[in-house]
Write a protein that holds these residues in place. Structure first.
Motif, short mmCIF file in Angstrom:
data_model
loop_
_atom_site.label_atom_id
_atom_site.label_comp_id
_atom_site.label_asym_id
_atom_site.label_seq_id
_atom_site.Cartn_x
_atom_site.Cartn_y
_atom_site.Cartn_z
N ASP A 254 16.99 -2.38 -9.54
CA ASP A 254 18.09 -1.40 -9.34
C ASP A 254 17.54 -0.05 -9.45
N LEU A 255 16.59 0.02 -10.30
CA LEU A 255 16.22 1.45 -10.83
C LEU A 255 15.32 1.83 -9.48
N GLY A 256 14.37 1.10 -9.02
CA GLY A 256 13.73 1.20 -7.75
C GLY A 256 14.65 1.87 -6.54
N ARG A 257 15.58 1.09 -6.49
CA ARG A 257 16.57 1.33 -5.38
C ARG A 257 17.27 2.71 -5.59
N ARG A 258 17.55 3.15 -6.68
CA ARG A 258 18.16 4.48 -7.19
C ARG A 258 17.20 5.64 -6.84
N ILE A 259 16.08 5.22 -7.39
CA ILE A 259 14.96 6.15 -7.04
C ILE A 259 14.71 6.75 -5.46
N VAL A 260 14.69 5.55 -4.74
CA VAL A 260 14.60 5.79 -3.06
C VAL A 260 15.99 6.57 -2.62
N GLU B 37 10.34 10.62 -15.87
CA GLU B 37 9.20 10.65 -14.89
C GLU B 37 8.10 9.62 -14.94
N ALA B 38 8.05 9.16 -15.94
CA ALA B 38 7.10 7.88 -16.11
C ALA B 38 7.77 6.73 -15.49
N SER B 39 8.85 6.63 -15.55
CA SER B 39 9.51 5.29 -14.75
C SER B 39 9.33 5.55 -13.25
N ILE B 40 9.53 6.73 -12.73
CA ILE B 40 9.50 6.82 -11.31
C ILE B 40 7.82 6.57 -10.94
N TYR B 41 7.01 7.16 -11.76
CA TYR B 41 5.48 7.12 -11.36
C TYR B 41 4.91 5.54 -11.47
N ARG B 42 5.87 4.75 -11.83
CA ARG B 42 5.31 3.20 -12.08
C ARG B 42 5.84 2.64 -10.60
N TYR B 43 6.63 3.46 -9.72
CA TYR B 43 6.88 3.05 -8.53
C TYR B 43 6.09 3.78 -7.30
N PHE B 44 5.78 5.27 -7.47
CA PHE B 44 5.15 5.96 -6.63
C PHE B 44 4.22 7.06 -7.21
N LYS B 45 2.80 6.79 -6.74
CA LYS B 45 1.84 7.91 -7.11
C LYS B 45 2.14 9.21 -7.35
N ASN B 46 2.95 9.61 -6.20
CA ASN B 46 3.14 11.23 -6.36
C ASN B 46 4.17 11.24 -5.19
N LYS B 47 4.75 12.54 -5.28
CA LYS B 47 5.79 13.12 -4.26
C LYS B 47 5.36 12.67 -2.83
N HIS B 48 4.11 13.09 -2.50
CA HIS B 48 3.67 12.90 -1.25
C HIS B 48 3.68 11.44 -0.73
N LYS B 49 3.31 10.49 -1.58
CA LYS B 49 3.40 8.98 -1.38
C LYS B 49 4.78 8.54 -1.10
N PHE B 50 5.75 9.27 -1.87
CA PHE B 50 7.24 8.86 -1.63
C PHE B 50 7.68 9.58 -0.32
N LYS C 131 0.59 -1.30 0.07
CA LYS C 131 0.12 0.22 -0.06
C LYS C 131 0.81 1.16 -0.02
N TYR C 132 1.93 1.03 0.36
CA TYR C 132 3.21 2.21 0.50
C TYR C 132 3.70 2.70 -1.03
N PHE C 133 3.67 1.89 -1.95
CA PHE C 133 4.04 2.07 -3.30
C PHE C 133 3.25 1.18 -4.32
N LYS C 134 3.56 1.67 -5.74
CA LYS C 134 2.88 1.01 -6.87
C LYS C 134 3.45 -0.16 -7.07
N LYS C 135 4.80 0.06 -7.17
CA LYS C 135 5.80 -1.33 -7.41
C LYS C 135 6.66 -1.23 -6.34
N ASP C 136 7.41 -2.23 -5.70
CA ASP C 136 8.20 -2.41 -4.77
C ASP C 136 9.63 -1.70 -5.31
N PRO C 137 10.09 -0.60 -4.79
CA PRO C 137 11.23 -0.12 -5.36
C PRO C 137 12.59 -1.03 -4.87
N HIS C 138 12.39 -1.72 -3.84
CA HIS C 138 13.62 -2.71 -3.67
C HIS C 138 13.61 -3.90 -4.33
#
Length: 234
Positions: A21-27, A55-68, A11-18
């Motif tokens: 490698d891209l997800g971990r870099r985003i975080v 930006e589209a790649s980041i939005y695949r992981y998080f809905k918006n910056k508040h959710k991040f 519920k905290y993300f759209k795709k698990d950033p962990h």
């Protein structure tokens, strides 16, 4: 190398950033950028440019910056809960246990390397919490966010510390209010020391004194309201 693995619900993300490698870099880069720019100036467009992505790649992981920000905050609260359990489970003296908890939440206690997070900078995460965490709930969507269970990490941490307070003084009427107050104070007083120094006696000088002053202030407050013998060395 740390052996800690913090697992958050989906519920905290759209795709698990962990999970990539891209997800971990985003975080990790997103945390660094939030620390540098602040929540208002931080955007997914800036983050995408920094990590050479879209930006589209980041939005695949998080809905918006508040959710991040909610994700990072929950990660911190969950880590803090783990640290408290690791560092206090063997302490029998209840007042000593509560003192240790306060030292941990104020970062005035040096933790062993095994409690480091492998992919996040704890110092950056702490500064983001100090400066930005109130923005996770000081907004018009707070009730909806709460219904979705996105404050569960913070609530679990408060519940853990509340049980220690109740064990120490079962007759105290406001243990939940006390715990949420001291948790917020551990961040607000640090923020005030850096940015609004006329609101606090704490001093921001970068040599660890601020963290110790914060812990001492909170211990004094807790001892006063719980009527713990102030002659005991803390």
């Amino acid at each position: 190398m740390s052996s800690i693995t913090i697992v958050l619900a989906d519920k905290y993300f759209k795709k698990d950033p962990h999970s990539s490698d891209l997800g971990r870099r985003i975080v990790s880069e997103g945390l660094a950028m939030l620390n540098d720019l602040g929540f208002e100036e931080f955007t997914f467009k800036k983050l995408a440019n920094s990590i050479d992505s879209t930006e589209a790649s980041i939005y695949r992981y998080f809905k918006n910056k508040h959710k991040f920000l909610v994700y990072l905050s929950t990660y911190y609260w969950s880590w803090l809960e783990y640290v408290i359990e690791f560092e206090t489970h063997h302490i029998k003296e209840r007042s000593v246990k509560l003192d240790r908890v306060i030292d941990i939440i104020c970062h005035s206690y040096e933790l062993p390397d095994v409690l480091d997070l492998p992919e996040l900078n704890i110092s950056q995460l702490r500064r983001v919490i100090d400066n930005e965490s109130e923005k996770t709930y000081l907004n018009r969507q707070v009730d909806e966010i709460n219904r979705k269970g996105l404050f569960m990490g913070y609530k679990k941490l408060c519940g853990k510390i509340t049980s220690i307070v109740q064990d120490l003084n079962p007759n105290y009427q406001y243990p939940k209010a006390l715990v949420s107050t001291i948790l917020e104070a551990s961040h607000q007083q640090t923020f005030f020391a850096h940015h609004l120094p006329s609101l606090t006696e704490l001093e921001a000088n970068g040599n660890g004194l601020l963290e110790k002053q914060s812990a001492d202030f909170i211990k004094h407050t807790v001892r006063s309201v719980l009527k713990i013998n102030s002659n005991i060395v803390i």
